[in-house]
Design an enzyme around this catalytic site. Structure first.
Site, PDB file in Angstrom:
ATOM      1  N   LYS A 153     -28.403  53.065  38.022  1.00 55.42           N
ATOM      2  CA  LYS A 153     -27.455  53.283  38.892  1.00 55.42           C
ATOM      3  C   LYS A 153     -28.238  54.162  39.965  1.00 55.42           C
ATOM      4  O   LYS A 153     -30.145  54.947  38.980  1.00 55.42           O
ATOM      5  CB  LYS A 153     -26.224  53.661  39.848  1.00 55.42           C
ATOM      6  CG  LYS A 153     -25.347  52.507  39.005  1.00 55.42           C
ATOM      7  CD  LYS A 153     -23.637  52.741  39.089  1.00 55.42           C
ATOM      8  CE  LYS A 153     -23.353  52.350  39.356  1.00 55.42           C
ATOM      9  NZ  LYS A 153     -21.767  52.801  39.666  1.00 55.42           N
ATOM     10  N   TYR A 178     -20.951  44.231  45.549  1.00 59.23           N
ATOM     11  CA  TYR A 178     -19.949  45.119  45.523  1.00 59.23           C
ATOM     12  C   TYR A 178     -18.949  44.351  46.486  1.00 59.23           C
ATOM     13  O   TYR A 178     -17.771  45.248  46.711  1.00 59.23           O
ATOM     14  CB  TYR A 178     -19.779  46.397  45.711  1.00 59.23           C
ATOM     15  CG  TYR A 178     -20.481  47.808  45.032  1.00 59.23           C
ATOM     16  CD1 TYR A 178     -19.796  47.215  43.484  1.00 59.23           C
ATOM     17  CD2 TYR A 178     -21.474  47.338  44.518  1.00 59.23           C
ATOM     18  CE1 TYR A 178     -21.017  47.716  42.583  1.00 59.23           C
ATOM     19  CE2 TYR A 178     -22.549  48.033  43.477  1.00 59.23           C
ATOM     20  CZ  TYR A 178     -21.361  48.191  42.633  1.00 59.23           C
ATOM     21  OH  TYR A 178     -22.009  49.467  40.910  1.00 59.23           O
ATOM     22  N   ASN A 200     -22.065  57.326  38.682  1.00 55.94           N
ATOM     23  CA  ASN A 200     -21.914  57.429  37.193  1.00 55.94           C
ATOM     24  C   ASN A 200     -22.518  57.176  36.339  1.00 55.94           C
ATOM     25  O   ASN A 200     -22.608  55.966  35.493  1.00 55.94           O
ATOM     26  CB  ASN A 200     -20.212  57.347  36.549  1.00 55.94           C
ATOM     27  CG  ASN A 200     -20.271  55.533  37.399  1.00 55.94           C
ATOM     28  OD1 ASN A 200     -20.774  54.878  38.179  1.00 55.94           O
ATOM     29  ND2 ASN A 200     -19.387  54.432  38.292  1.00 55.94           N
ATOM     30  N   HIS A 256     -24.115  50.375  36.119  1.00 58.21           N
ATOM     31  CA  HIS A 256     -23.279  49.625  36.018  1.00 58.21           C
ATOM     32  C   HIS A 256     -23.436  48.438  34.869  1.00 58.21           C
ATOM     33  O   HIS A 256     -24.733  48.224  34.483  1.00 58.21           O
ATOM     34  CB  HIS A 256     -24.208  49.072  37.569  1.00 58.21           C
ATOM     35  CG  HIS A 256     -23.369  47.812  37.756  1.00 58.21           C
ATOM     36  ND1 HIS A 256     -21.390  47.478  38.276  1.00 58.21           N
ATOM     37  CD2 HIS A 256     -23.109  45.794  36.980  1.00 58.21           C
ATOM     38  CE1 HIS A 256     -21.521  46.260  37.936  1.00 58.21           C
ATOM     39  NE2 HIS A 256     -22.327  45.450  38.075  1.00 58.21           N
ATOM     40  N   GLU A 279     -23.509  37.801  39.153  1.00 57.97           N
ATOM     41  CA  GLU A 279     -24.247  39.380  38.999  1.00 57.97           C
ATOM     42  C   GLU A 279     -26.108  38.910  38.828  1.00 57.97           C
ATOM     43  O   GLU A 279     -26.578  39.234  39.393  1.00 57.97           O
ATOM     44  CB  GLU A 279     -24.009  40.407  38.463  1.00 57.97           C
ATOM     45  CG  GLU A 279     -22.969  41.286  38.759  1.00 57.97           C
ATOM     46  CD  GLU A 279     -21.932  42.256  38.872  1.00 57.97           C
ATOM     47  OE1 GLU A 279     -22.004  42.553  37.410  1.00 57.97           O
ATOM     48  OE2 GLU A 279     -20.567  42.665  38.676  1.00 57.97           O
TER      49      GLU A 279
HETATM   50  P1  IDP Z   1     -17.266  50.531  37.266  1.00 57.66           P
HETATM   51  O1  IDP Z   1     -18.622  50.179  37.699  1.00 57.66           O
HETATM   52  O2  IDP Z   1     -16.114  50.773  35.955  1.00 57.66           O
HETATM   53  O3  IDP Z   1     -16.758  48.516  36.762  1.00 57.66           O
HETATM   54  P2  IDP Z   1     -15.447  49.757  39.469  1.00 57.66           P
HETATM   55  O4  IDP Z   1     -14.170  50.072  39.412  1.00 57.66           O
HETATM   56  O5  IDP Z   1     -15.745  48.275  39.656  1.00 57.66           O
HETATM   57  O6  IDP Z   1     -16.121  50.758  38.071  1.00 57.66           O
HETATM   58  O7  IDP Z   1     -16.071  49.908  40.595  1.00 57.66           O
HETATM   59  C1  IDP Z   1     -17.444  50.340  41.474  1.00 57.66           C
HETATM   60  C2  IDP Z   1     -18.809  51.394  41.143  1.00 57.66           C
HETATM   61  O8  IDP Z   1     -17.748  51.880  42.567  1.00 57.66           O
HETATM   62  C3  IDP Z   1     -17.807  52.235  40.300  1.00 57.66           C
HETATM   63  O9  IDP Z   1     -19.037  52.564  39.294  1.00 57.66           O
HETATM   64  C4  IDP Z   1     -18.369  53.487  40.868  1.00 57.66           C
HETATM   65  O10 IDP Z   1     -19.548  53.836  41.337  1.00 57.66           O
HETATM   66  C5  IDP Z   1     -17.736  53.019  42.488  1.00 57.66           C
HETATM   67  N1  IDP Z   1     -16.422  53.722  42.532  1.00 57.66           N
HETATM   68  C6  IDP Z   1     -15.067  53.523  41.714  1.00 57.66           C
HETATM   69  N2  IDP Z   1     -13.704  53.725  42.706  1.00 57.66           N
HETATM   70  C7  IDP Z   1     -14.204  54.594  42.969  1.00 57.66           C
HETATM   71  C8  IDP Z   1     -13.309  56.188  43.127  1.00 57.66           C
HETATM   72  O11 IDP Z   1     -12.329  56.102  43.610  1.00 57.66           O
HETATM   73  N3  IDP Z   1     -14.574  56.570  44.305  1.00 57.66           N
HETATM   74  C9  IDP Z   1     -15.993  56.425  44.596  1.00 57.66           C
HETATM   75  N4  IDP Z   1     -16.481  55.437  44.242  1.00 57.66           N
HETATM   76  C10 IDP Z   1     -16.065  54.795  42.740  1.00 57.66           C
HETATM   77 MG    MG Z   2     -16.990  47.071  38.151  1.00 56.68          MG
END
Ligand code: IDP
Ligand code: MG
Length: 157
Positions: free
Chosen positions: A12, A52, A115, A118, A129
């Protein structure tokens, strides 16, 4: 080979800006997964919304769409035995504090909003994707990597 899968992995924008591209690629390579596609690009609003779409309507969605467009990403397709679950394991939980030490997110991220990496969460998302970011012609699956050679030998036994 059974359970041979493909997955979409992206460094990312925060990962690219922090110089973590090589470190993240290294973890997938040394695990034994096979890199079959890679490019650096700026995510367009259309790509971001497709990628997303499942999170549309959630409070963090607008920020997520902004985040994924905040700089270039390095988009990749990796192939291998159970690569979807395996790469989620290498990445660690979405929330860095819940990720196991030694995973990418535990080692390199402080907060869930940034984080660094992805990875697709199931076969259906992986194929969806991959199709957002790559055409079939852009994928190079012709060569044999070491893990494939080893697994073929196991299959023969
Ligand atoms: P993942 O990346 O571990 O699959 P997902 O739940 O699919 O997690 O969420 C996609 C992305 O959205 C996360 O990697 C993170 O960057 C962001 N994200 C997820 N939950 C939150 C939140 O509660 N607040 C802000 N950003 C979030
Ligand atoms: Mg995800």
């Amino acid at each position: 080979m059974q359970r041979e899968q493909r997955t979409f992995i992206a460094v990312k924008p925060d990962g690219v800006k922090r110089g973590l591209v090589g470190e993240i690629i290294k973890r997938f390579e040394t695990k034994g997964y096979k890199l079959i596609g890679m490019k650096m690009l700026d995510v367009t609003p259309e790509m971001a919304e497709k990628h997303y779409g499942e999170h549309k309507g959630k409070p963090f969605y607008p920020r997520l769409i902004e985040y994924i467009q905040s700089g270039p990403i390095v988009a990749m397709v990796w192939k291998g035995f159970d690569v979807i679950a395996g790469s989620r394991q290498l990445m660690g939980s979405t929330k860095p504090l819940e990720a196991q030490v030694g995973t990418i997110r535990a080692d390199f991220a402080l907060v869930k909003e940034y984080n660094v990496v992805h990875g697709s969460d199931c076969e259906e998302s992986a194929e969806r994707e991959i199709a957002i970011y790559f055409t079939p012609e852009e994928l190079c699956d012709e060569y044999e990597n070491m893990a494939e050679i080893v697994i073929e030998k196991l299959d023969e036994e």
